[in-house]
Scaffold this active site. Structure first.
Site, PDB file in Angstrom:
ATOM      1  N   HIS A  76      -4.179 -13.164 -12.525  1.00  0.00           N
ATOM      2  CA  HIS A  76      -3.575 -13.974 -11.522  1.00  0.00           C
ATOM      3  C   HIS A  76      -4.365 -14.315 -10.192  1.00  0.00           C
ATOM      4  O   HIS A  76      -3.870 -15.081  -9.570  1.00  0.00           O
ATOM      5  CB  HIS A  76      -2.084 -13.424 -11.334  1.00  0.00           C
ATOM      6  CG  HIS A  76      -1.768 -12.300 -10.192  1.00  0.00           C
ATOM      7  ND1 HIS A  76      -1.640 -12.739  -8.958  1.00  0.00           N
ATOM      8  CD2 HIS A  76      -1.976 -10.973 -10.489  1.00  0.00           C
ATOM      9  CE1 HIS A  76      -1.508 -11.396  -8.297  1.00  0.00           C
ATOM     10  NE2 HIS A  76      -2.024 -10.514  -9.070  1.00  0.00           N
TER      11      HIS A  76
ATOM     12  N   CYS B  79       5.685  -5.861   9.825  1.00  0.00           N
ATOM     13  CA  CYS B  79       6.907  -6.129   9.030  1.00  0.00           C
ATOM     14  C   CYS B  79       6.875  -6.541   7.496  1.00  0.00           C
ATOM     15  O   CYS B  79       7.467  -5.711   6.799  1.00  0.00           O
ATOM     16  CB  CYS B  79       7.992  -7.043   9.646  1.00  0.00           C
ATOM     17  SG  CYS B  79       8.057  -6.928  11.410  1.00  0.00           S
TER      18      CYS B  79
HETATM   19  C1  LIG Z   1      -4.231  -8.282  -6.180  1.00  0.00           C
HETATM   20  C2  LIG Z   1      -5.265  -6.951  -5.970  1.00  0.00           C
HETATM   21  C3  LIG Z   1      -5.056  -5.738  -7.009  1.00  0.00           C
HETATM   22  C4  LIG Z   1      -3.730  -5.641  -7.955  1.00  0.00           C
HETATM   23  O1  LIG Z   1      -3.705  -6.664  -8.928  1.00  0.00           O
HETATM   24  P1  LIG Z   1      -2.164  -6.701  -9.810  1.00  0.00           P
HETATM   25  O2  LIG Z   1      -2.571  -7.648 -10.874  1.00  0.00           O
HETATM   26  O3  LIG Z   1      -1.474  -7.850  -8.775  1.00  0.00           O
HETATM   27  O4  LIG Z   1      -1.700  -5.576 -10.021  1.00  0.00           O
HETATM   28  C5  LIG Z   1      -5.645  -4.708  -6.882  1.00  0.00           C
HETATM   29  N1  LIG Z   1      -6.706  -4.875  -6.121  1.00  0.00           N
HETATM   30  C6  LIG Z   1      -7.073  -5.738  -5.481  1.00  0.00           C
HETATM   31  C7  LIG Z   1      -8.413  -5.529  -4.328  1.00  0.00           C
HETATM   32  C8  LIG Z   1      -6.212  -6.781  -5.341  1.00  0.00           C
HETATM   33  O5  LIG Z   1      -6.712  -7.879  -4.481  1.00  0.00           O
END
Ligand SMILES: *Cc1c(COP(=O)(O)O)cnc(C)c1O
Length: 392
Positions: A202, A326
């Site tokens: 994503h 926050c």
């Molecule tokens: C977004 C992110 C994650 C987590 O990924 P998810 O698919 O949202 O669990 C881990 N590490 C970094 C550097 C991120 O930017």
């Protein structure tokens, strides 16, 4: 509908139409279980194979070294716990940095409660680790170094190639969280001495809840979920077929369009940075001036609160994020801003704006124009600003 401008691409990205189009059939007519041997199952299995090949190609790995997970955080957990427990007989020491994502830091803290020792490396004012400090931290008990490729808050890109060399020389496994790197900088695993690298769909215009991990052949690591033969017995559970298909497509698009993506976001990023620096006083750019995520802008605005800034921006339709209190549910500013040496006061006025493929030139003009008036209005209300007004 009023104007809405999304500048939080490091938090998540909208899915691209090509990605959604490829996923759609796997929700309905192509619903087979990939583990089933009849045609419905084979069709789904083949789709996963294609996705695996696409992700492997995007990062210069072999398909056999790519596994799918339920997201980037899961993959971070797998990498670190999997290596730690599989190599406990060799040692109990892990090295990481103070600016990792919580999916790495909280895993390290968890392992500390279970007898592991963790060294948290400092970073300099730009968010860079010190390779000498890294070398000195390695002991004969060290089993893993985990340092992120690109920081999600301030965009700093670490010297992954050099870290890998050091790890290899010392015979220590090296994991890098490359969630913010994929689709934003070129990645070629063949050129890096990295043992484990993880990704998230994503963050690259793919679906939420699906991630990937590269595990170099021969690395000693425990499986993450027990219960079935999926992902070569390392991550059990019926696969998220549409999600994996979407991830594969997103990874393919991200690398095919990498040069134009980088050129586009970099141009708008620099325009936004200049717009802020040229029009607003008492600002500080956080992160590295050159070794930086192409779409990352992170500023501290003195004398105001990042939270108030976010709310005021939201009222004119602009979505950004802040490393201040926050949002994170705690009173302390972000651990990243603390690690680069900012005071609490300065760190509280932080704003992260991250640019992506759908950001337009006029969006940047709109944001700069509104930032100028909002920052000025908030400062007029700030008792902290009183003292400096006269000098302006
Ligand atoms: C977004 C992110 C994650 C987590 O990924 P998810 O698919 O949202 O669990 C881990 N590490 C970094 C550097 C991120 O930017």
């Amino acid at each position: 509908m009023n104007k809405r401008i999304y500048l939080d691409y490091s938090a998540t990205t909208p899915m691209k139409k090509e990605v959604l189009d490829e996923m759609m059939p796997y929700f309905s007519e192509k619903y087979g279980n990939p583990s089933s041997i009849y045609s419905f199952g084979r069709e789904a299995k083949q789709a996963i194979d294609v996705a695996r090949d696409r992700l492997a190609k995007a990062v210069g790995a072999s398909s056999k070294e790519i596994f799918f997970t339920g997201g980037g955080s899961e993959a971070d957990n797998w990498a670190i716990k999997g290596i730690a427990y599989a190599n406990r007989n060799k040692g109990n020491h892990i090295i990481t940095s103070k600016i990792e994502h919580h999916a790495v830091l909280h895993v390290c803290e968890y392992l500390e409660k279970d007898g592991f020792e963790v060294t948290y490396l400092d970073v300099d004012e730009y968010g860079m680790i010190d390779l000498e400090q890294l070398k000195e931290a390695i002991t004969d008990k060290t089993i893993l170094i985990t340092i992120m490729y690109v920081n999600n808050e301030i965009g700093t890109i670490q010297p992954i190639k050099e870290i890998g060399k050091i790890a290899k020389e010392k015979g220590v496994y090296f994991h890098t969280d490359a969630v913010q790197a994929l689709g934003n900088i070129p990645i070629d695993i063949k050129e890096l001495d990295v043992d484990i690298m993880n990704f998230s769909a994503h963050k690259i215009y793919g679906p939420k809840g699906v991630g990937g991990i590269y595990i170099r052949k021969g690395v000693k690591i425990h499986p993450f979920i027990h219960g079935g033969a999926q992902e070569r017995k390392r991550r059990a559970g019926t696969e998220n077929v549409p999600g994996i298909v979407g991830f594969g497509k997103a990874a393919e698009l991200a690398t095919q369009n990498l040069d134009s993506h980088i050129a586009h976001v970099k141009r708008l990023r620099d325009k936004l940075i200049e717009g802020i620096q040229n029009n607003i006083d008492y600002v500080r750019l956080n992160g590295h001036p050159t070794e930086r995520h192409p779409g990352n802008v992170n500023f501290c605005f003195e004398f105001i609160e990042g939270e108030s800034l976010l709310l005021s921006l939201d009222m004119v339709g602009i979505a950004g994020s802040s490393g201040s209190a926050c949002t994170s549910g705690s009173l302390d500013p972000s651990h990243v801003l603390m690690a680069i040496g900012l005071t609490h006061e300065i760190a509280h006025g932080s704003l992260r704006l991250t640019i992506g493929d759908f950001t337009k030139e006029e969006d940047i003009d709109y944001v700069v124009e509104h930032l100028i008036t909002i920052v000025d209005r908030l400062r007029q209300m700030s008792p902290l600003y009183e003292g400096v007004k006269g000098g302006k």
